[in-house]
Design a protein around this motif. Structure first.
Motif, PDB file in Angstrom:
ATOM      1  N   CYS A   1       0.496  -1.063   0.190  1.00 14.46           N
ATOM      2  CA  CYS A   1       0.286   0.112  -0.309  1.00 14.46           C
ATOM      3  C   CYS A   1       1.211   1.152  -0.165  1.00 14.46           C
ATOM      4  CB  CYS A   1      -0.592   0.236   1.434  1.00 14.46           C
ATOM      5  SG  CYS A   1      -2.099  -1.138   1.209  1.00 14.46           S
ATOM      6  N   SER A   2       0.218   2.187  -1.227  1.00 13.98           N
ATOM      7  CA  SER A   2       1.199   3.103  -1.048  1.00 13.98           C
ATOM      8  C   SER A   2       1.336   4.515   0.349  1.00 13.98           C
ATOM      9  CB  SER A   2       0.744   4.316  -2.057  1.00 13.98           C
ATOM     10  OG  SER A   2      -0.801   4.411  -1.791  1.00 13.98           O
ATOM     11  N   SER A   3       0.117   3.952   1.102  1.00  9.31           N
ATOM     12  CA  SER A   3       0.136   4.937   2.706  1.00  9.31           C
ATOM     13  C   SER A   3      -0.514   3.679   3.877  1.00  9.31           C
ATOM     14  CB  SER A   3      -1.926   4.938   2.226  1.00  9.31           C
ATOM     15  OG  SER A   3      -2.244   5.532   3.959  1.00  9.31           O
ATOM     16  N   LEU A   4       0.582   4.369   4.697  1.00  9.99           N
ATOM     17  CA  LEU A   4       0.570   3.329   5.658  1.00  9.99           C
ATOM     18  C   LEU A   4      -0.727   3.386   6.366  1.00  9.99           C
ATOM     19  CD1 LEU A   4       3.402   3.762   8.958  1.00  9.99           C
ATOM     20  CD2 LEU A   4       0.659   3.574   9.244  1.00  9.99           C
ATOM     21  N   ASN A   5      -1.361   4.777   6.612  1.00 13.59           N
ATOM     22  CA  ASN A   5      -2.370   4.331   7.173  1.00 13.59           C
ATOM     23  C   ASN A   5      -4.036   3.598   6.519  1.00 13.59           C
ATOM     24  OD1 ASN A   5      -4.380   5.604   9.519  1.00 13.59           O
ATOM     25  ND2 ASN A   5      -5.054   6.299   7.302  1.00 13.59           N
ATOM     26  N   ALA A   6      -3.402   3.570   5.149  1.00 11.25           N
ATOM     27  CA  ALA A   6      -4.263   2.313   4.337  1.00 11.25           C
ATOM     28  C   ALA A   6      -4.140   1.151   4.754  1.00 11.25           C
ATOM     29  CB  ALA A   6      -5.036   3.178   3.225  1.00 11.25           C
ATOM     30  N   ALA A   7      -2.968   0.971   4.300  1.00 21.76           N
ATOM     31  CA  ALA A   7      -2.420  -0.632   5.603  1.00 21.76           C
ATOM     32  C   ALA A   7      -2.917  -0.969   6.786  1.00 21.76           C
ATOM     33  CB  ALA A   7      -0.859  -0.711   5.622  1.00 21.76           C
ATOM     34  N   LEU A   8      -2.999   0.275   7.738  1.00 24.65           N
ATOM     35  CA  LEU A   8      -3.174   0.074   8.389  1.00 24.65           C
ATOM     36  C   LEU A   8      -4.939  -0.802   8.756  1.00 24.65           C
ATOM     37  CD1 LEU A   8      -2.292  -0.047  12.224  1.00 24.65           C
ATOM     38  CD2 LEU A   8      -3.734   2.857  11.770  1.00 24.65           C
ATOM     39  N   GLN A   9      -5.833   0.131   8.068  1.00 23.40           N
ATOM     40  CA  GLN A   9      -7.364  -0.746   7.415  1.00 23.40           C
ATOM     41  C   GLN A   9      -7.157  -1.786   7.186  1.00 23.40           C
ATOM     42  OE1 GLN A   9      -9.219   2.054   8.841  1.00 23.40           O
ATOM     43  NE2 GLN A   9      -7.773   3.101   9.483  1.00 23.40           N
ATOM     44  N   LEU A  10      -6.586  -1.798   6.269  1.00 26.20           N
ATOM     45  CA  LEU A  10      -6.880  -3.600   5.939  1.00 26.20           C
ATOM     46  C   LEU A  10      -6.522  -4.801   7.180  1.00 26.20           C
ATOM     47  CD1 LEU A  10      -5.052  -3.003   2.221  1.00 26.20           C
ATOM     48  CD2 LEU A  10      -7.454  -3.402   3.077  1.00 26.20           C
ATOM     49  N   VAL A  11      -5.054  -4.350   7.958  1.00 27.24           N
ATOM     50  CA  VAL A  11      -5.100  -5.079   8.836  1.00 27.24           C
ATOM     51  C   VAL A  11      -6.142  -5.219  10.107  1.00 27.24           C
ATOM     52  CG1 VAL A  11      -3.258  -5.489  10.951  1.00 27.24           C
ATOM     53  CG2 VAL A  11      -2.106  -4.918   8.586  1.00 27.24           C
ATOM     54  N   ALA A  12      -6.729  -4.067  10.101  1.00 25.21           N
ATOM     55  CA  ALA A  12      -7.197  -3.888  11.040  1.00 25.21           C
ATOM     56  C   ALA A  12      -8.834  -4.380  10.749  1.00 25.21           C
ATOM     57  CB  ALA A  12      -8.088  -2.636  11.847  1.00 25.21           C
ATOM     58  N   ALA A  13      -9.502  -5.222   9.251  1.00 22.70           N
ATOM     59  CA  ALA A  13     -10.085  -5.490   9.079  1.00 22.70           C
ATOM     60  C   ALA A  13      -9.997  -7.084   8.350  1.00 22.70           C
ATOM     61  CB  ALA A  13     -10.614  -4.722   7.467  1.00 22.70           C
ATOM     62  N   GLY A  14      -8.491  -7.224   9.190  1.00 23.70           N
ATOM     63  CA  GLY A  14      -8.356  -8.827   8.926  1.00 23.70           C
ATOM     64  C   GLY A  14      -8.072  -9.326   7.862  1.00 23.70           C
ATOM     65  N   LEU A  15      -7.413  -7.962   6.338  1.00 19.33           N
ATOM     66  CA  LEU A  15      -7.342  -9.086   5.567  1.00 19.33           C
ATOM     67  C   LEU A  15      -6.007  -9.062   5.462  1.00 19.33           C
ATOM     68  CD1 LEU A  15      -9.170  -6.071   3.588  1.00 19.33           C
ATOM     69  CD2 LEU A  15      -9.721  -8.535   4.103  1.00 19.33           C
ATOM     70  N   GLY A  16      -4.927  -8.897   6.563  1.00 18.41           N
ATOM     71  CA  GLY A  16      -3.514  -9.600   6.493  1.00 18.41           C
ATOM     72  C   GLY A  16      -2.848  -9.295   7.744  1.00 18.41           C
ATOM     73  N   ILE A  17      -1.881  -9.037   8.026  1.00 15.87           N
ATOM     74  CA  ILE A  17      -0.461  -8.582   9.000  1.00 15.87           C
ATOM     75  C   ILE A  17       0.348  -7.432   8.476  1.00 15.87           C
ATOM     76  CG2 ILE A  17      -1.417 -10.434  10.203  1.00 15.87           C
ATOM     77  CD1 ILE A  17       1.839 -11.762   9.906  1.00 15.87           C
ATOM     78  N   GLY A  18       0.659  -6.502   9.771  1.00 13.88           N
ATOM     79  CA  GLY A  18       1.933  -5.977   8.870  1.00 13.88           C
ATOM     80  C   GLY A  18       2.726  -5.517   9.850  1.00 13.88           C
ATOM     81  N   VAL A  19       3.638  -4.682  10.079  1.00 10.24           N
ATOM     82  CA  VAL A  19       4.501  -4.418  11.419  1.00 10.24           C
ATOM     83  C   VAL A  19       3.702  -2.763  11.135  1.00 10.24           C
ATOM     84  CG1 VAL A  19       6.621  -3.429  11.288  1.00 10.24           C
ATOM     85  CG2 VAL A  19       6.294  -6.086  10.853  1.00 10.24           C
TER      86      VAL A  19
END
Length: 225
Positions: A147-165
């Motif tokens: 994702c080009s945006s950390l905030n977008a990545a955060l939303q995807l992880v919170a939705a359960g679509l993956g994990i992240g640092v």
């Protein structure tokens, strides 16, 4: 020696900052600290008119080097030509997952690699932290969502679509209580190194005055270790 003494004396003077100033803030720091930082700058320099840019550290550092920004808060900068750095502190990082997904993830690089890894583009601090940690377990994740945006990545992880640092404080400040949790991994992630940066040709007195405000902000929020 006299010249050095005079230089220290000059740096101790706080300039009266006013007018427009282009300030970049790394996304992770912005998520946790932006509101307080804006408030502190308004109190310290009411005539200053910041123009804010929130982006990845890698992009902000490029903008500083090209003289498209006056100042930036960076995480793990590469060290580009013409960029001057002022150290702030160490930012804790953690693996995160949606609360409902976390019990199934595990704690080793092999365990985590079974899930989609959500991160920011190659060259960014988040990407380097993610792949560096995986490499310690001799793992190269194959299912990666960039994702080009950390905030977008955060939303995807919170939705359960993956994990992240993410920075630890970003996970803790996620607005939906208990939706996002830290994973109890076996090997600790490296801390991020946070800096205020400017163009080497910029006014150092001005930058140091703003560094003091950023330090005050981070102290209020307990951002650094």
């Amino acid at each position: 020696m006299i010249d050095a003494y005079n230089e220290l004396g000059n740096l101790s003077l706080v300039p009266d900052l006013a007018g427009p100033l282009r300030i970049g803030v790394a996304e992770g720091f912005a998520v946790a600290c932006m509101a307080t930082l804006i408030s502190q700058i308004r109190q310290s320099f009411p005539l200053l008119r910041p123009e804010w840019v929130v982006a990845t550290s890698a992009g902000l550092e490029q903008s500083l080097s090209a003289d498209d920004l006056d100042l930036a808060i960076l995480v793990d900068p590469i060290g580009l030509k013409n960029v001057r750095l002022f150290a702030l502190g160490l930012q804790g990082n953690d693996w995160a997952a949606a609360a409902f997904l976390a019990p199934t993830v595990g704690a080793s690089p092999q365990d985590l690699a079974r899930f989609p890894i959500i991160t920011t583009p190659p060259g960014t601090a988040m990407y380097r932290a993610t792949f560096g940690w995986m490499a310690e377990g001799k793992i190269t994740p194959e299912n990666v969502c960039v994702c080009s945006s950390l905030n977008a990545a955060l939303q995807l992880v919170a939705a359960g679509l993956g994990i992240g640092v993410f920075p630890s404080k970003v996970i803790e400040s996620y607005p939906l209580a208990d939706a996002l949790v830290k994973l109890p991994i076996k090997a600790k992630l490296d801390d991020g190194r946070v800096f205020v940066a400017d163009n080497a040709a910029s006014d150092e007195m001005r930058t140091r005055a703003l560094v003091a405000v950023v330090e005050q902000t981070s102290d209020i929020l307990g951002y650094f270790w």
